[in-house]
Each structure stands twice: as C-alpha cells, then as structure tokens.
Design a protein around this motif. Structure first.
Motif, PDB file in Angstrom:
ATOM      1  N   VAL A 149       0.798  -1.233   0.000  1.00 27.22           N
ATOM      2  CA  VAL A 149       0.000   0.000   0.000  1.00 27.22           C
ATOM      3  C   VAL A 149       0.825   1.275   0.000  1.00 27.22           C
ATOM      4  O   VAL A 149       0.339   2.326  -0.436  1.00 27.22           O
ATOM      5  CB  VAL A 149      -1.017   0.028   1.165  1.00 27.22           C
ATOM      6  CG1 VAL A 149      -2.057  -1.067   1.010  1.00 27.22           C
ATOM      7  CG2 VAL A 149      -0.319  -0.064   2.503  1.00 27.22           C
ATOM      8  N   GLY A 200       0.798   0.008  -6.008  1.00 27.53           N
ATOM      9  CA  GLY A 200       0.304   0.633  -4.789  1.00 27.53           C
ATOM     10  C   GLY A 200      -1.163   1.013  -4.899  1.00 27.53           C
ATOM     11  O   GLY A 200      -1.936   0.834  -3.949  1.00 27.53           O
ATOM     12  N   ASP A 201      -1.555   1.531  -6.062  1.00 25.19           N
ATOM     13  CA  ASP A 201      -2.969   1.858  -6.287  1.00 25.19           C
ATOM     14  C   ASP A 201      -3.835   0.612  -6.171  1.00 25.19           C
ATOM     15  O   ASP A 201      -4.896   0.635  -5.542  1.00 25.19           O
ATOM     16  CB  ASP A 201      -3.169   2.489  -7.674  1.00 25.19           C
ATOM     17  CG  ASP A 201      -2.519   3.853  -7.819  1.00 25.19           C
ATOM     18  OD1 ASP A 201      -2.236   4.500  -6.780  1.00 25.19           O
ATOM     19  OD2 ASP A 201      -2.297   4.269  -8.974  1.00 25.19           O
ATOM     20  N   ARG A 235      -4.069  -0.468  -2.494  1.00 22.68           N
ATOM     21  CA  ARG A 235      -5.000   0.361  -1.714  1.00 22.68           C
ATOM     22  C   ARG A 235      -6.454   0.025  -2.047  1.00 22.68           C
ATOM     23  O   ARG A 235      -7.302  -0.027  -1.148  1.00 22.68           O
ATOM     24  CB  ARG A 235      -4.690   1.841  -1.930  1.00 22.68           C
ATOM     25  CG  ARG A 235      -3.393   2.269  -1.220  1.00 22.68           C
ATOM     26  CD  ARG A 235      -3.121   3.753  -1.349  1.00 22.68           C
ATOM     27  NE  ARG A 235      -2.705   4.137  -2.698  1.00 22.68           N
ATOM     28  CZ  ARG A 235      -1.482   3.985  -3.191  1.00 22.68           C
ATOM     29  NH1 ARG A 235      -0.530   3.441  -2.447  1.00 22.68           N
ATOM     30  NH2 ARG A 235      -1.191   4.380  -4.415  1.00 22.68           N
ATOM     31  N   SER A 236      -6.729  -0.235  -3.303  1.00 18.84           N
ATOM     32  CA  SER A 236      -8.088  -0.650  -3.688  1.00 18.84           C
ATOM     33  C   SER A 236      -8.430  -2.002  -3.076  1.00 18.84           C
ATOM     34  O   SER A 236      -9.545  -2.211  -2.592  1.00 18.84           O
ATOM     35  CB  SER A 236      -8.211  -0.732  -5.210  1.00 18.84           C
ATOM     36  OG  SER A 236      -8.078   0.535  -5.787  1.00 18.84           O
ATOM     37  N   LYS A 259      -7.190  -3.299  -0.358  1.00 21.21           N
ATOM     38  CA  LYS A 259      -7.350  -3.157   1.088  1.00 21.21           C
ATOM     39  C   LYS A 259      -8.742  -2.630   1.450  1.00 21.21           C
ATOM     40  O   LYS A 259      -9.308  -3.004   2.472  1.00 21.21           O
ATOM     41  CB  LYS A 259      -6.275  -2.222   1.641  1.00 21.21           C
ATOM     42  CG  LYS A 259      -6.219  -2.194   3.138  1.00 21.21           C
ATOM     43  CD  LYS A 259      -5.024  -1.444   3.639  1.00 21.21           C
ATOM     44  CE  LYS A 259      -4.986  -1.551   5.155  1.00 21.21           C
ATOM     45  NZ  LYS A 259      -3.760  -1.006   5.696  1.00 21.21           N
ATOM     46  N   ALA A 260      -9.312  -1.820   0.588  1.00 22.50           N
ATOM     47  CA  ALA A 260     -10.643  -1.264   0.831  1.00 22.50           C
ATOM     48  C   ALA A 260     -11.771  -2.239   0.480  1.00 22.50           C
ATOM     49  O   ALA A 260     -12.924  -2.001   0.829  1.00 22.50           O
ATOM     50  CB  ALA A 260     -10.819   0.025   0.026  1.00 22.50           C
TER      51      ALA A 260
END
Length: 79
Positions: free
Chosen positions: A24, A31-32, A35-36, A38-39
């Motif tokens: 993340v 990384g993008d 982060r997606s 992880k959400a």
C-alpha cells in the motif's frame, strides 16, 4: 541425508494476496491496486493471481488494474 525437497530448505512463500496488500505504501500502479484491494472486504487475501483476477473481473475493474496485477505478480515472483 537431506535433499533439495527437504521441507527444512523450502521457503514458505507469503500468499500473493497478502503480499499485494502489504504494498500500500508504493507510489505506483501496484500501490494503487493494493490500496483498492485493502478497501475491498471481499478481496481474496490468501488468493493467487487467478483469484485476484476473478475479483477484478467481478468488480469490472479498468484495464489499468489488470495491468498492475500482472506487474505485481512479476514483482512478487522476483522477491
């Protein structure tokens, strides 16, 4: 006598999904994607490339996310 397949010498690889979630902080497409992921409460955390690709298809993710997934797999395999 120990052999090359002796479990003492085999690395226990982190599942691809968990490796991806740990990315993340990256400032790139991986990384993008991380982060997606992880959400996403339904992200396959212990999943392999195929499981994560299926999840991206379910979400109708843009092609950039699929390309980031391919880049991520290459980085994971080389780590």
């Amino acid at each position: 006598m120990a052999t090359a397949t002796d479990e003492r010498y085999l690395a226990s690889a982190q599942p691809f999904g968990r490796w991806l979630l740990a990315q993340v902080a990256r400032e790139d497409a991986i990384g993008d994607l991380a982060r997606s992921a992880k959400a996403d409460s339904r992200f396959p955390r212990d999943g392999d490339f195929e499981a994560i690709s299926r999840r991206l298809n379910e979400l109708q993710a843009e092609s950039e996310m699929h390309l980031a997934l391919e880049d991520a797999e290459g980085a994971w395999l080389s780590s």
